[in-house]
Design a protein around this motif. Structure first.
Motif, mmCIF file in Angstrom:
data_model
loop_
_atom_site.group_PDB
_atom_site.id
_atom_site.type_symbol
_atom_site.label_atom_id
_atom_site.label_comp_id
_atom_site.label_asym_id
_atom_site.label_seq_id
_atom_site.Cartn_x
_atom_site.Cartn_y
_atom_site.Cartn_z
ATOM 1 N N GLU A 1 0.656 -1.241 -0.066
ATOM 2 C CA GLU A 1 -0.049 0.049 -0.138
ATOM 3 C C GLU A 1 0.878 1.257 0.039
ATOM 4 O O GLU A 1 0.582 2.553 0.155
ATOM 5 N N GLU A 2 2.260 1.075 -0.071
ATOM 6 C CA GLU A 2 2.873 2.039 -0.061
ATOM 7 C C GLU A 2 2.927 3.155 0.831
ATOM 8 O O GLU A 2 2.874 4.444 0.777
ATOM 9 N N GLU A 3 2.484 2.540 2.257
ATOM 10 C CA GLU A 3 2.648 3.403 3.361
ATOM 11 C C GLU A 3 3.896 4.235 3.797
ATOM 12 O O GLU A 3 4.750 3.889 3.661
ATOM 13 N N CYS A 4 3.385 5.377 4.326
ATOM 14 C CA CYS A 4 4.663 6.278 4.606
ATOM 15 C C CYS A 4 5.168 5.664 5.960
ATOM 16 O O CYS A 4 4.922 5.521 7.020
ATOM 17 N N PHE A 5 6.660 5.532 5.833
ATOM 18 C CA PHE A 5 7.510 5.307 7.177
ATOM 19 C C PHE A 5 8.879 5.866 6.980
ATOM 20 O O PHE A 5 9.584 5.825 7.971
ATOM 21 N N LYS A 6 8.960 7.077 6.111
ATOM 22 C CA LYS A 6 10.306 7.644 6.220
ATOM 23 C C LYS A 6 9.899 9.042 5.743
ATOM 24 O O LYS A 6 8.955 9.380 4.953
ATOM 25 N N ILE A 7 10.742 10.262 6.067
ATOM 26 C CA ILE A 7 10.349 11.587 5.905
ATOM 27 C C ILE A 7 10.268 11.702 4.174
ATOM 28 O O ILE A 7 9.358 12.562 3.906
ATOM 29 N N LYS A 8 10.937 11.067 3.604
ATOM 30 C CA LYS A 8 10.796 11.386 2.019
ATOM 31 C C LYS A 8 9.467 10.686 1.384
ATOM 32 O O LYS A 8 9.260 11.228 0.301
ATOM 33 N N ASP A 9 8.693 9.911 2.167
ATOM 34 C CA ASP A 9 7.582 9.528 1.885
ATOM 35 C C ASP A 9 6.230 10.447 2.194
ATOM 36 O O ASP A 9 5.156 10.268 1.704
ATOM 37 N N LEU A 10 6.756 11.497 3.042
ATOM 38 C CA LEU A 10 5.772 12.583 3.275
ATOM 39 C C LEU A 10 5.143 13.358 1.959
ATOM 40 O O LEU A 10 5.941 13.597 1.010
ATOM 41 N N LYS A 11 3.949 13.554 2.178
ATOM 42 C CA LYS A 11 3.482 14.412 0.942
ATOM 43 C C LYS A 11 3.755 15.816 1.120
ATOM 44 O O LYS A 11 3.144 16.984 0.301
ATOM 45 N N ASP B 1 -3.400 11.726 8.167
ATOM 46 C CA ASP B 1 -3.230 10.893 7.027
ATOM 47 C C ASP B 1 -1.986 11.527 6.328
ATOM 48 O O ASP B 1 -1.670 12.802 6.449
ATOM 49 N N ASN B 2 -1.325 10.925 5.256
ATOM 50 C CA ASN B 2 -0.397 11.474 4.435
ATOM 51 C C ASN B 2 -0.869 12.214 3.533
ATOM 52 O O ASN B 2 -0.730 11.717 2.322
ATOM 53 N N ASP B 3 -1.629 13.215 3.668
ATOM 54 C CA ASP B 3 -2.288 13.928 2.623
ATOM 55 C C ASP B 3 -1.837 15.541 2.778
ATOM 56 O O ASP B 3 -1.750 15.905 4.056
ATOM 57 N N ARG B 4 -1.362 15.997 1.823
ATOM 58 C CA ARG B 4 -0.679 17.395 1.827
ATOM 59 C C ARG B 4 -1.515 18.291 2.714
ATOM 60 O O ARG B 4 -1.322 19.056 3.460
ATOM 61 N N ASP B 5 -2.945 18.431 2.293
ATOM 62 C CA ASP B 5 -3.896 19.208 3.107
ATOM 63 C C ASP B 5 -3.937 19.071 4.520
ATOM 64 O O ASP B 5 -4.001 19.989 5.256
ATOM 65 N N LYS B 6 -4.214 17.911 4.844
ATOM 66 C CA LYS B 6 -4.228 17.634 6.267
ATOM 67 C C LYS B 6 -3.124 17.793 7.136
ATOM 68 O O LYS B 6 -2.838 18.212 8.141
ATOM 69 N N ILE B 7 -1.772 17.510 6.447
ATOM 70 C CA ILE B 7 -0.412 17.883 6.893
ATOM 71 C C ILE B 7 -0.348 19.479 7.304
ATOM 72 O O ILE B 7 0.009 19.750 8.257
ATOM 73 N N LEU B 8 -0.719 20.240 6.006
ATOM 74 C CA LEU B 8 -0.787 21.521 6.374
ATOM 75 C C LEU B 8 -1.635 21.977 7.625
ATOM 76 O O LEU B 8 -1.233 22.923 8.232
#
Length: 190
Positions: free
Chosen positions: A134-144, A177-184
């Motif tokens: 599912e290509e889940e995020c586990f490292k900084i470079k995976d962040l959106k 979630d690893n979603d740009r808007d949610k992270i912002l």
């Protein structure tokens, strides 16, 4: 039994080599003794490194064997967040190898304990496979989001890296979630 890969075979050869150095006994209330091998992985890693250096092994083999020997007894949490944290520290390939080492180690131990431990390893493998597929995020470079985004928001210097770590931890823990808007939105809250 372990696959015929050089790093895995060396790991299995060396993973318990430090046990004689740290062996201690505890006398139980019933008079029996119970043997312990506290910190044997640390000594096994040191001995493995000395031997592999004498054999003039390449740096990759030395790195992988040392890490696998040191971690062979580590508990891997049976949770996606725990597995992601381990993946962040050691990477996907070394994690795969660690699971193989742990399986071989369990199969070489007491048969009465093997079934339960093998089941736990299978459960970890299922979660690991889900994370990867599912290509889940586990490292900084995976962040959106990345450092450039934080600079545009006014962050600078060390706070960029620190903020990215905070975001990664929140994503790994499932808080956002690893979603740009949610992270912002999350960044505005912190």
């Amino acid at each position: 039994m372990i696959e015929p890969e050089v790093d895995l075979r060396f790991t299995m050869l060396f993973h318990d080599i430090g046990k004689p150095k740290v062996y201690s006994e505890e006398i139980l209330e019933n008079g029996n003794t119970l043997g312990h091998f506290y910190a044997h992985a640390k000594y096994s890693e040191e001995i493995a490194a000395k031997i592999l250096n004498r054999l003039k092994s390449d740096n990759r083999l030395l790195h992988d064997v040392r890490n696998l020997v040191r971690m062979h007894g580590d508990q891997i949490p049976l949770s996606k967040s725990g597995i992601k944290r381990k993946l962040n520290k050691i990477g996907v390939e070394l994690f795969r190898k660690l699971l193989k080492v742990k399986r071989a180690d369990v199969l070489a131990q007491s048969p009465g304990l093997a079934d339960e431990r093998i089941k736990a390893l299978k459960d970890i493998e299922i979660l690991f496979d889900e994370i990867i597929s599912e290509e889940e995020c586990f490292k900084i470079k995976d962040l959106k989001i990345n450092g450039k985004d934080l600079i545009e928001l006014g962050f600078s210097g060390c706070e960029i890296g620190q903020t990215l770590k905070i975001i990664l931890n929140a994503v790994v823990d499932g808080k956002i979630d690893n979603d740009r808007d949610k992270i912002l939105e999350f960044i505005k809250m912190i």
